[in-house]
Design a protein around this motif. Structure first.
Motif, PDB file in Angstrom:
ATOM      1  N   VAL A  45       1.381  12.741   1.542  1.00 14.36           N
ATOM      2  CA  VAL A  45       2.452  12.239   2.408  1.00 14.36           C
ATOM      3  C   VAL A  45       1.856  11.606   3.662  1.00 14.36           C
ATOM      4  CG1 VAL A  45       4.435  12.875   3.824  1.00 14.36           C
ATOM      5  CG2 VAL A  45       4.164  13.877   1.552  1.00 14.36           C
ATOM      6  N   LEU A  46       0.846  12.261   4.247  1.00 13.53           N
ATOM      7  CA  LEU A  46       0.181  11.703   5.421  1.00 13.53           C
ATOM      8  C   LEU A  46      -0.497  10.372   5.085  1.00 13.53           C
ATOM      9  CD1 LEU A  46      -0.568  12.095   8.388  1.00 13.53           C
ATOM     10  CD2 LEU A  46      -2.563  13.415   7.649  1.00 13.53           C
ATOM     11  N   ALA A  47      -1.140  10.309   3.922  1.00  7.69           N
ATOM     12  CA  ALA A  47      -1.769   9.054   3.493  1.00  7.69           C
ATOM     13  C   ALA A  47      -0.732   7.953   3.338  1.00  7.69           C
ATOM     14  CB  ALA A  47      -2.514   9.268   2.175  1.00  7.69           C
ATOM     15  N   LEU A  48       0.448   8.308   2.867  1.00  8.02           N
ATOM     16  CA  LEU A  48       1.533   7.345   2.715  1.00  8.02           C
ATOM     17  C   LEU A  48       1.857   6.670   4.043  1.00  8.02           C
ATOM     18  CD1 LEU A  48       3.807   6.420   0.618  1.00  8.02           C
ATOM     19  CD2 LEU A  48       5.214   8.162   1.706  1.00  8.02           C
ATOM     20  N   LEU A  49       1.789   7.433   5.125  1.00  9.59           N
ATOM     21  CA  LEU A  49       2.103   6.907   6.451  1.00  9.59           C
ATOM     22  C   LEU A  49       0.944   6.126   7.060  1.00  9.59           C
ATOM     23  CD1 LEU A  49       3.877  10.097   7.877  1.00  9.59           C
ATOM     24  CD2 LEU A  49       4.946   8.095   6.810  1.00  9.59           C
ATOM     25  N   LEU A  50      -0.288   6.411   6.628  1.00  7.15           N
ATOM     26  CA  LEU A  50      -1.467   5.846   7.293  1.00  7.15           C
ATOM     27  C   LEU A  50      -2.134   4.701   6.537  1.00  7.15           C
ATOM     28  CD1 LEU A  50      -3.238   9.144   8.472  1.00  7.15           C
ATOM     29  CD2 LEU A  50      -1.785   7.621   9.826  1.00  7.15           C
ATOM     30  N   ILE A  51      -1.912   4.588   5.228  1.00 10.01           N
ATOM     31  CA  ILE A  51      -2.729   3.703   4.407  1.00 10.01           C
ATOM     32  C   ILE A  51      -2.641   2.247   4.842  1.00 10.01           C
ATOM     33  CG2 ILE A  51      -0.925   3.397   2.665  1.00 10.01           C
ATOM     34  CD1 ILE A  51      -4.695   3.649   1.994  1.00 10.01           C
ATOM     35  N   ASP A  52      -1.455   1.782   5.260  1.00 11.51           N
ATOM     36  CA  ASP A  52      -1.320   0.389   5.692  1.00 11.51           C
ATOM     37  C   ASP A  52      -1.694   0.206   7.156  1.00 11.51           C
ATOM     38  OD1 ASP A  52      -0.525  -0.927   3.318  1.00 11.51           O
ATOM     39  OD2 ASP A  52       1.484  -0.080   3.499  1.00 11.51           O
ATOM     40  N   ARG A  53      -1.810   1.290   7.914  1.00 14.03           N
ATOM     41  CA  ARG A  53      -2.187   1.197   9.331  1.00 14.03           C
ATOM     42  C   ARG A  53      -3.694   1.286   9.517  1.00 14.03           C
ATOM     43  NH1 ARG A  53       2.261   5.157  12.377  1.00 14.03           N
ATOM     44  NH2 ARG A  53       4.133   4.138  11.561  1.00 14.03           N
ATOM     45  N   ILE A  54      -4.299   2.297   8.928  1.00 11.98           N
ATOM     46  CA  ILE A  54      -5.746   2.498   9.087  1.00 11.98           C
ATOM     47  C   ILE A  54      -6.521   1.543   8.196  1.00 11.98           C
ATOM     48  CG2 ILE A  54      -7.628   4.149   8.764  1.00 11.98           C
ATOM     49  CD1 ILE A  54      -5.757   6.357   9.562  1.00 11.98           C
ATOM     50  N   GLY A  55      -6.051   1.312   6.989  1.00 12.70           N
ATOM     51  CA  GLY A  55      -6.758   0.454   6.045  1.00 12.70           C
ATOM     52  C   GLY A  55      -7.438   1.251   4.955  1.00 12.70           C
ATOM     53  N   ARG A  56      -7.693   0.597   3.840  1.00 10.04           N
ATOM     54  CA  ARG A  56      -8.257   1.281   2.676  1.00 10.04           C
ATOM     55  C   ARG A  56      -9.702   1.724   2.922  1.00 10.04           C
ATOM     56  NH1 ARG A  56      -3.301  -0.908   2.494  1.00 10.04           N
ATOM     57  NH2 ARG A  56      -2.834  -2.240   0.703  1.00 10.04           N
ATOM     58  N   ARG A  57     -10.526   0.789   3.393  1.00  6.57           N
ATOM     59  CA  ARG A  57     -11.945   1.085   3.609  1.00  6.57           C
ATOM     60  C   ARG A  57     -12.121   2.182   4.658  1.00  6.57           C
ATOM     61  NH1 ARG A  57     -17.256  -1.051   3.862  1.00  6.57           N
ATOM     62  NH2 ARG A  57     -18.204  -0.843   5.924  1.00  6.57           N
ATOM     63  N   ARG A  58     -11.429   2.058   5.770  1.00  2.00           N
ATOM     64  CA  ARG A  58     -11.612   3.022   6.865  1.00  2.00           C
ATOM     65  C   ARG A  58     -11.187   4.424   6.462  1.00  2.00           C
ATOM     66  NH1 ARG A  58      -9.253  -1.439   9.257  1.00  2.00           N
ATOM     67  NH2 ARG A  58     -10.631  -2.682  10.571  1.00  2.00           N
TER      68      ARG A  58
ATOM     69  N   GLY B 288       0.810  -1.209   0.000  1.00  2.00           N
ATOM     70  CA  GLY B 288       0.000   0.000   0.000  1.00  2.00           C
ATOM     71  C   GLY B 288       0.845   1.260   0.000  1.00  2.00           C
ATOM     72  N   ARG B 289       1.895   1.256   0.822  1.00  2.00           N
ATOM     73  CA  ARG B 289       2.763   2.430   0.913  1.00  2.00           C
ATOM     74  C   ARG B 289       3.490   2.687  -0.403  1.00  2.00           C
ATOM     75  NH1 ARG B 289       7.060   2.141   5.635  1.00  2.00           N
ATOM     76  NH2 ARG B 289       5.091   1.782   6.729  1.00  2.00           N
ATOM     77  N   LEU B 290       3.983   1.629  -1.026  1.00  2.00           N
ATOM     78  CA  LEU B 290       4.754   1.805  -2.253  1.00  2.00           C
ATOM     79  C   LEU B 290       3.871   2.213  -3.427  1.00  2.00           C
ATOM     80  CD1 LEU B 290       7.245  -1.173  -1.891  1.00  2.00           C
ATOM     81  CD2 LEU B 290       7.693   1.252  -1.525  1.00  2.00           C
ATOM     82  N   VAL B 291       2.655   1.675  -3.502  1.00  2.00           N
ATOM     83  CA  VAL B 291       1.735   2.127  -4.551  1.00  2.00           C
ATOM     84  C   VAL B 291       1.345   3.581  -4.315  1.00  2.00           C
ATOM     85  CG1 VAL B 291      -0.536   1.784  -5.582  1.00  2.00           C
ATOM     86  CG2 VAL B 291       0.888  -0.196  -5.052  1.00  2.00           C
ATOM     87  N   THR B 292       1.189   3.967  -3.034  1.00  2.00           N
ATOM     88  CA  THR B 292       0.873   5.358  -2.718  1.00  2.00           C
ATOM     89  C   THR B 292       2.024   6.280  -3.099  1.00  2.00           C
ATOM     90  OG1 THR B 292      -0.556   4.637  -0.909  1.00  2.00           O
ATOM     91  CG2 THR B 292       0.126   6.927  -0.879  1.00  2.00           C
ATOM     92  N   MET B 293       3.256   5.753  -3.141  1.00  2.00           N
ATOM     93  CA  MET B 293       4.380   6.564  -3.597  1.00  2.00           C
ATOM     94  C   MET B 293       4.148   7.076  -5.015  1.00  2.00           C
ATOM     95  SD  MET B 293       6.999   7.149  -1.584  1.00  2.00           S
ATOM     96  CE  MET B 293       8.302   7.405  -2.783  1.00  2.00           C
ATOM     97  N   ASN B 294       3.489   6.254  -5.840  1.00  8.41           N
ATOM     98  CA  ASN B 294       3.170   6.711  -7.191  1.00  8.41           C
ATOM     99  C   ASN B 294       2.183   7.878  -7.149  1.00  8.41           C
ATOM    100  OD1 ASN B 294       3.231   6.341 -10.170  1.00  8.41           O
ATOM    101  ND2 ASN B 294       1.080   5.817  -9.880  1.00  8.41           N
ATOM    102  N   VAL B 295       1.199   7.798  -6.240  1.00  8.86           N
ATOM    103  CA  VAL B 295       0.247   8.903  -6.083  1.00  8.86           C
ATOM    104  C   VAL B 295       0.966  10.143  -5.558  1.00  8.86           C
ATOM    105  CG1 VAL B 295      -1.917   9.615  -5.010  1.00  8.86           C
ATOM    106  CG2 VAL B 295      -1.577   7.219  -5.642  1.00  8.86           C
ATOM    107  N   LEU B 296       1.919   9.936  -4.646  1.00  9.48           N
ATOM    108  CA  LEU B 296       2.709  11.060  -4.140  1.00  9.48           C
ATOM    109  C   LEU B 296       3.480  11.725  -5.281  1.00  9.48           C
ATOM    110  CD1 LEU B 296       3.615  12.592  -1.572  1.00  9.48           C
ATOM    111  CD2 LEU B 296       5.538  10.996  -1.442  1.00  9.48           C
ATOM    112  N   SER B 297       3.970  10.918  -6.213  1.00 10.08           N
ATOM    113  CA  SER B 297       4.658  11.476  -7.374  1.00 10.08           C
ATOM    114  C   SER B 297       3.714  12.322  -8.224  1.00 10.08           C
ATOM    115  CB  SER B 297       5.244  10.344  -8.232  1.00 10.08           C
ATOM    116  OG  SER B 297       6.197   9.599  -7.519  1.00 10.08           O
ATOM    117  N   ILE B 298       2.446  11.882  -8.326  1.00 17.02           N
ATOM    118  CA  ILE B 298       1.456  12.659  -9.073  1.00 17.02           C
ATOM    119  C   ILE B 298       1.273  14.032  -8.442  1.00 17.02           C
ATOM    120  CG2 ILE B 298      -0.978  12.794  -9.745  1.00 17.02           C
ATOM    121  CD1 ILE B 298      -0.989   9.748  -9.921  1.00 17.02           C
ATOM    122  N   THR B 299       1.118  14.058  -7.115  1.00 15.10           N
ATOM    123  CA  THR B 299       0.918  15.346  -6.437  1.00 15.10           C
ATOM    124  C   THR B 299       2.181  16.199  -6.509  1.00 15.10           C
ATOM    125  OG1 THR B 299       1.564  14.442  -4.278  1.00 15.10           O
ATOM    126  CG2 THR B 299      -0.742  14.294  -4.876  1.00 15.10           C
TER     127      THR B 299
END
Length: 524
Positions: free
Chosen positions: A355-368, A169-180
């Motif tokens: 960046v915050l989502a990068l830190l939280l996505i694998d902890r909180i979960g996608r649905r939550r 999740g974190r590594l795929v979110t890195m691609n989204v971080l690159s978009i931003t």
């Protein structure tokens, strides 16, 4: 079904590589070594993520370009229709490219599709920079659209198929971080060229600079590997073993255990490919047609496609990219003296909360994280609608995006800016990145096809929004207040759909995530 680099717990098989020191527990299962991703994975993710940077730069740069072109194209000022067509043609070609790239990704590999998109990025950027007419600009944007459509599908898939499961999740979110990050760079470039360069040439430099990251990615990706899944499918299991070995951090586990993990992963892929091939009798339909039949005919695959298309469609129909495309136009209309700089604050908010989502996505979960963030998007959109109720636009048919074209009290302009920042922050936390986790929903045999179809849904919605936003927002069809309220209603409906049918997939293997959809939506 388990993936080659995506299952944290992989059934052990008789691989012939056991060491006498292994325990009875290891006879039953081989666990993916714990620990942080190694340097190789980070380099690979950053190299692939340049596609996201290009995607974001293209999204952001058109905002500043539209307010900087003036009469440089076809010897006249751009109309609202010109702006809408220039913007939406990118999404239209991306829509066409997504399903085609999904077929190419299975036939020639993930990496060649990324490299092909780089060639298109370079060609499209140069075509835009050299265009002299509106038609030429549309053609250049269309080429870039084909590049974006291919890259937006294949890059998250490429990263997901190589990422260690605990960090997927974190590594795929890195691609989204690159978009931003690309959007931030685009707004900085837009402000710099608009304020400190010849207006007639500045916008050409803006769009032309998009060729540089694409050329850099070509050079980097030539040294990066293909994904293990594709290599095994192409009969190159030995190469796949080398790639999987490199994805394990050097100090993650003793060498015998690492060898057992690598061999178990490869055997898992080979077993699934044999099962896929065994379902096709002699003289069966072509592979692509069988894939579509399995995607649409198998209930769990159909549910996965429904969820993936829901999330990708909602990501666009919530109106976010309209703000990215036309933010400078909106802030010009509201009377901000430097609209490109004001747009930069929105892009910076998007980057910070990604960046915050990068830190939280694998902890909180996608649905939550979606259920928590979407209500704030609704609140931001309704607040923007309230702010626009105090803005007096000129009569239909005049250019309300011209400076002074609208009458807006300073307080209303500030309310709109703050509300947009709230909306963007909430979007970046959830909808901006979760839809790109779509590969988690599909089994291996339809993963590429299902992801491509979902990405095409994203671009279809993007095309609709890009083509209709300015006419909606500039009172040609609806008022800005009704437009933003409409987006708020779409987000509210999307929240309800997410609550009903999107299960939590964080921490699950691909096989477990697929099993969630075996006999229903897996929410309870």
């Amino acid at each position: 079904m388990a993936s080659e680099a995506e299952a944290p717990l992989i059934s052990r098989r008789d691989d012939g590589l056991e060491d006498e020191s292994h325990t009875d527990a290891e006879d039953e299962a081989v666990e993916w070594p714990a620990g942080r991703p190694g340097l190789f994975i980070w380099l690979l993710t950053l190299s692939a993520g340049i596609s996201g940077l290009l995607f974001g730069y293209d999204t952001g740069v058109i905002s500043a370009t539209l307010v900087s072109i003036g009469t440089s194209l076809s010897g006249r000022a751009l109309t609202s229709l010109d702006k809408s067509v220039i913007t939406s043609c990118t999404a239209l070609l991306a829509l066409a490219a997504s399903p085609v790239s999904s077929v190419l990704a299975d036939r020639v590999g993930r990496k060649p599709v990324i490299l092909l998109s780089d060639v298109l990025f370079v060609g499209g950027a140069l075509a835009q920079a050299l265009s002299a007419t509106v038609g030429g600009m549309v053609a250049g944007r269309a080429v870039v659209g084909a590049a974006v459509g291919a890259a937006s599908f294949v890059t998250p898939l490429y990263i997901a198929e190589l990422a260690p499961p605990a960090h997927r999740g974190r590594l795929v979110t890195m691609n989204v971080l690159s978009i931003t990050a690309g959007q931030v760079v685009a707004y900085v470039a837009g402000w710099a060229f608009a304020e400190h360069a010849d207006p007639a040439a500045g916008w050409r430099w803006m769009v032309g600079l998009g060729a540089l990251p694409a050329a850099l990615q070509c050079a980097l990706l030539l040294r990066m590997p293909e994904t293990p899944r594709w290599l095994v499918r192409a009969g190159r299991s030995a190469d796949a073993r080398l790639v999987i070995e490199r994805t394990l951090a050097p100090d993650s586990a003793p060498a015998p255990r690492r060898r057992r993990v690598v061999d178990a992963v490869v055997k898992d892929i080979e077993r699934e490919i044999r099962e896929e091939q065994g379902r096709a009798p002699p003289g069966a339909a072509p592979a692509w047609l069988r894939g579509w039949r399995e995607l649409l005919g198998v209930p769990k695959n159909r549910r996965a496609l429904t969820i993936a298309c829901l999330l990708q469609g909602l990501q666009q129909l919530c109106g976010f990219n309209s703000l990215m495309y036309f933010s400078a136009t909106i802030f010009t209309m509201l009377g901000f003296s430097i609209p490109t700089l004001t747009s930069l604050t929105v892009a910076a908010t998007n980057f910070a909360f990604t960046v915050l989502a990068l830190l939280l996505i694998d902890r909180i979960g996608r649905r939550r994280i979606l259920l928590y963030s979407v209500p704030f998007m609704v609140a931001g959109l309704l607040l923007a609608a309230f702010g626009f109720s105090y803005v007096k636009l000129p009569s239909t048919g005049t250019d309300s995006s011209a400076p002074g074209g609208a009458s807006s009290p300073q307080g209303a302009a500030v309310i709109i800016l703050v509300s947009i920042m709230i909306y963007v922050a909430a979007y970046a936390l959830g909808l901006g990145n979760v839809p790109w986790m779509q590969s988690e929903l599909f089994p291996l045999n339809v993963r590429s096809l299902g992801s491509g179809a979902a990405t095409a849904t994203n671009w279809l919605a993007n095309f609709i929004i890009g083509l209709t936003f300015l006419p909606l927002e500039q009172m040609e069809w609806l008022t800005p207040t009704v437009t933003f309220a409409l987006y708020g209603a779409v987000c509210a409906a999307g929240w309800f759909a997410i609550w009903r049918i999107y299960p939590e997939t964080a921490g699950l293997t691909l096989e477990e995530a697929t099993c969630l959809l075996e006999n229903g939506w897996g929410v309870k």
